[in-house]
Design an enzyme around this catalytic site. Structure first.
Site, mmCIF file in Angstrom:
data_model
loop_
_atom_site.group_PDB
_atom_site.id
_atom_site.type_symbol
_atom_site.label_atom_id
_atom_site.label_comp_id
_atom_site.label_asym_id
_atom_site.label_seq_id
_atom_site.Cartn_x
_atom_site.Cartn_y
_atom_site.Cartn_z
ATOM 1 N N LEU A 1 37.254 62.017 42.501
ATOM 2 C CA LEU A 1 37.497 60.634 42.081
ATOM 3 C C LEU A 1 38.889 60.140 42.474
ATOM 4 O O LEU A 1 39.852 60.900 42.474
ATOM 5 C CB LEU A 1 37.302 60.518 40.569
ATOM 6 C CG LEU A 1 35.927 60.958 40.060
ATOM 7 C CD1 LEU A 1 35.841 60.797 38.544
ATOM 8 C CD2 LEU A 1 34.793 60.200 40.737
ATOM 9 N N GLU B 1 41.265 56.049 42.808
ATOM 10 C CA GLU B 1 41.451 54.787 42.080
ATOM 11 C C GLU B 1 40.310 53.785 42.293
ATOM 12 O O GLU B 1 40.149 52.865 41.487
ATOM 13 C CB GLU B 1 42.795 54.156 42.454
ATOM 14 C CG GLU B 1 43.959 54.877 41.807
ATOM 15 C CD GLU B 1 45.254 54.668 42.575
ATOM 16 O OE1 GLU B 1 45.596 53.513 42.846
ATOM 17 O OE2 GLU B 1 45.897 55.688 42.907
ATOM 18 N N HIS C 1 37.086 54.654 42.226
ATOM 19 C CA HIS C 1 36.188 55.026 41.129
ATOM 20 C C HIS C 1 36.780 54.580 39.784
ATOM 21 O O HIS C 1 36.073 54.064 38.917
ATOM 22 C CB HIS C 1 35.986 56.540 41.079
ATOM 23 C CG HIS C 1 35.398 57.146 42.320
ATOM 24 N ND1 HIS C 1 36.123 57.937 43.183
ATOM 25 C CD2 HIS C 1 34.145 57.082 42.839
ATOM 26 C CE1 HIS C 1 35.344 58.329 44.173
ATOM 27 N NE2 HIS C 1 34.140 57.829 44.006
ATOM 28 N N GLY D 1 30.547 49.913 43.596
ATOM 29 C CA GLY D 1 31.621 49.310 44.374
ATOM 30 C C GLY D 1 31.094 48.494 45.547
ATOM 31 O O GLY D 1 30.107 48.868 46.203
ATOM 32 N N LYS E 1 32.597 48.370 48.174
ATOM 33 C CA LYS E 1 32.910 49.180 49.358
ATOM 34 C C LYS E 1 31.607 49.612 50.047
ATOM 35 O O LYS E 1 31.494 49.609 51.263
ATOM 36 C CB LYS E 1 33.713 50.404 48.904
ATOM 37 C CG LYS E 1 33.625 51.603 49.800
ATOM 38 C CD LYS E 1 34.953 51.912 50.423
ATOM 39 C CE LYS E 1 34.851 52.945 51.503
ATOM 40 N NZ LYS E 1 34.108 54.138 51.114
ATOM 41 N N ASP E 2 30.623 50.023 49.232
ATOM 42 C CA ASP E 2 29.309 50.409 49.757
ATOM 43 C C ASP E 2 28.375 49.215 49.572
ATOM 44 O O ASP E 2 27.470 49.225 48.731
ATOM 45 C CB ASP E 2 28.797 51.637 49.007
ATOM 46 C CG ASP E 2 29.720 52.825 49.186
ATOM 47 O OD1 ASP E 2 29.509 53.610 50.118
ATOM 48 O OD2 ASP E 2 30.689 52.966 48.412
ATOM 49 N N LYS F 1 39.972 53.016 49.909
ATOM 50 C CA LYS F 1 39.987 54.354 49.319
ATOM 51 C C LYS F 1 38.604 54.982 49.440
ATOM 52 O O LYS F 1 37.595 54.315 49.242
ATOM 53 C CB LYS F 1 40.395 54.285 47.849
ATOM 54 C CG LYS F 1 41.858 53.967 47.682
ATOM 55 C CD LYS F 1 42.338 54.266 46.288
ATOM 56 C CE LYS F 1 43.784 53.822 46.156
ATOM 57 N NZ LYS F 1 44.722 54.927 46.102
HETATM 58 P P1 AMP Z 1 31.005 57.739 45.810
HETATM 59 O O1 AMP Z 1 31.597 58.764 44.890
HETATM 60 O O2 AMP Z 1 31.715 57.626 47.116
HETATM 61 O O3 AMP Z 1 29.510 57.850 45.929
HETATM 62 O O4 AMP Z 1 31.260 56.334 45.110
HETATM 63 C C1 AMP Z 1 30.853 56.089 43.788
HETATM 64 C C2 AMP Z 1 31.020 54.617 43.489
HETATM 65 O O5 AMP Z 1 32.390 54.259 43.655
HETATM 66 C C3 AMP Z 1 30.220 53.719 44.436
HETATM 67 O O6 AMP Z 1 29.662 52.643 43.697
HETATM 68 C C4 AMP Z 1 31.269 53.242 45.405
HETATM 69 O O7 AMP Z 1 30.965 51.986 45.989
HETATM 70 C C5 AMP Z 1 32.484 53.143 44.507
HETATM 71 N N1 AMP Z 1 33.707 53.209 45.326
HETATM 72 C C6 AMP Z 1 34.069 54.195 46.195
HETATM 73 N N2 AMP Z 1 35.224 53.880 46.809
HETATM 74 C C7 AMP Z 1 35.597 52.662 46.339
HETATM 75 C C8 AMP Z 1 36.693 51.791 46.591
HETATM 76 N N3 AMP Z 1 37.642 52.103 47.477
HETATM 77 N N4 AMP Z 1 36.754 50.624 45.918
HETATM 78 C C9 AMP Z 1 35.777 50.289 45.017
HETATM 79 N N5 AMP Z 1 34.725 51.066 44.737
HETATM 80 C C10 AMP Z 1 34.627 52.241 45.376
#
Ligand code: AMP
Length: 281
Positions: free
Chosen positions: A34, A36, A38, A149, A151-152, A186
């Site tokens: 995790l 910032e 997350h 997020g 981001k995705d 991030k």
């Molecule tokens: P992940 O652990 O990469 O599967 O991400 C988990 C959640 O965190 C997803 O909804 C992502 O879109 C969100 N997330 C990851 N990186 C970021 C970021 N830089 N800014 C905002 N949300 C993020």
């Protein structure tokens, strides 16, 4: 105080207790390691819900055969520190066997072109895996709200569609992209980058800024904006473009004209690491 469990039954029991007390429940699905980005989702969830469950699970069904499932970074102790500091109530950290029985054979899949666009072109089973695991998490946690997020962006749009199509009574909350000081979005995968690649990765941010500037100046031709963004990324020798596309943020289908609710998204390999970034009009 953050509680931890790897057991589905314990999550269900906890949530049942909370609901009996009339408390609202938020879910933040993550794959751990995790940062910032997350944390911003957890903050938002804590601000909207009485109790926040964070799942911390590297989901094998969303990785293709030649992807980074084995090497995906993990640090559960650090994750717990971050979650405790941000006020999460419960972290769900299951083993693969807890989530998928050996003979598991049911998938949740959107059967139109939406999951085949953008990241789906190079990751054909990815969104089937995402929908399946998020659907399972929704059934386990039964949250009132779930946080994802921007981001995705494709994932967020797909989850919204799945929630509509499957009548989940869950409100999906999208959260803005959190960036490093120099603009790089991030990501847990940034840890793969060598110092040289870390510098090179800024070409994604430069392309985002250029695209936003062109649109702000009134350029509406997707072809024009994408060509200039592509040229900007191609200036970086370590970068190899997977895609740079303009699509409707509703159904992920390509658009010719950039207007309200257009998603401009990209995936770029920096060395072996595949990074994504985007902006929405
Ligand atoms: P992940 O652990 O990469 O599967 O991400 C988990 C959640 O965190 C997803 O909804 C992502 O879109 C969100 N997330 C990851 N990186 C970021 C970021 N830089 N800014 C905002 N949300 C993020």
């Amino acid at each position: 105080m953050l509680e931890k469990t790897g057991k589905i039954s314990e999550v269900r029991e906890k949530v049942r207790e909370w609901k009996k007390q009339g408390l609202t429940v938020g879910l933040v699905p993550t794959m751990g390691y995790l940062h910032e980005g997350h944390a911003s989702l957890v903050d938002k969830a804590v601000s909207m819900c009485d109790r926040v469950v964070v799942s911390d699970f590297v989901n094998p069904t969303q990785f293709g055969p030649n992807e980074d499932l084995e090497s995906y970074p993990r640090d559960f102790a650090h994750d717990c520190e971050l979650l405790e500091a941000h006020g999460a109530s419960l972290v769900f950290h299951p083993e693969v066997e807890e989530m998928y029985e050996e003979d598991a054979a049911t998938f949740v899949e959107i059967q139109n072109d939406m999951p085949r666009q953008l990241c789906g072109q190079t990751r054909p089973i990815h969104f089937r895996g995402v929908c399946t695991v998020v659907s399972k998490l929704f059934n386990i946690v039964t949250p009132d709200y779930a946080f994802f997020g921007q981001k995705d962006a494709q994932q967020l749009a797909i989850i919204r569609k799945m929630v509509r199509d499957m009548s989940y009574g869950i409100e999906i909350v999208g959260c803005p992209i959190v960036r490093e000081e120099d603009g790089l979005a991030k990501s847990s995968r940034n840890t793969y980058l060598s110092p040289e690649e870390r510098q090179a990765a800024l070409c994604l941010w430069r392309a985002v800024r250029l695209g936003e500037k062109l649109v702000a100046e009134g350029v509406t031709s997707a072809k024009e904006v994408l060509a200039q963004m592509t040229a900007e990324i191609e200036k970086e020798p370590l970068a190899k473009i997977d895609y740079v596309s303009a699509v409707s943020n509703h159904d992920m289908m390509p658009v010719d004209e950039i207007k309200e609710d257009t998603l401009v998204a990209m995936a770029v390999y920096i060395g072996k690491t595949r990074l994504i970034d985007n902006f929405i009009i």
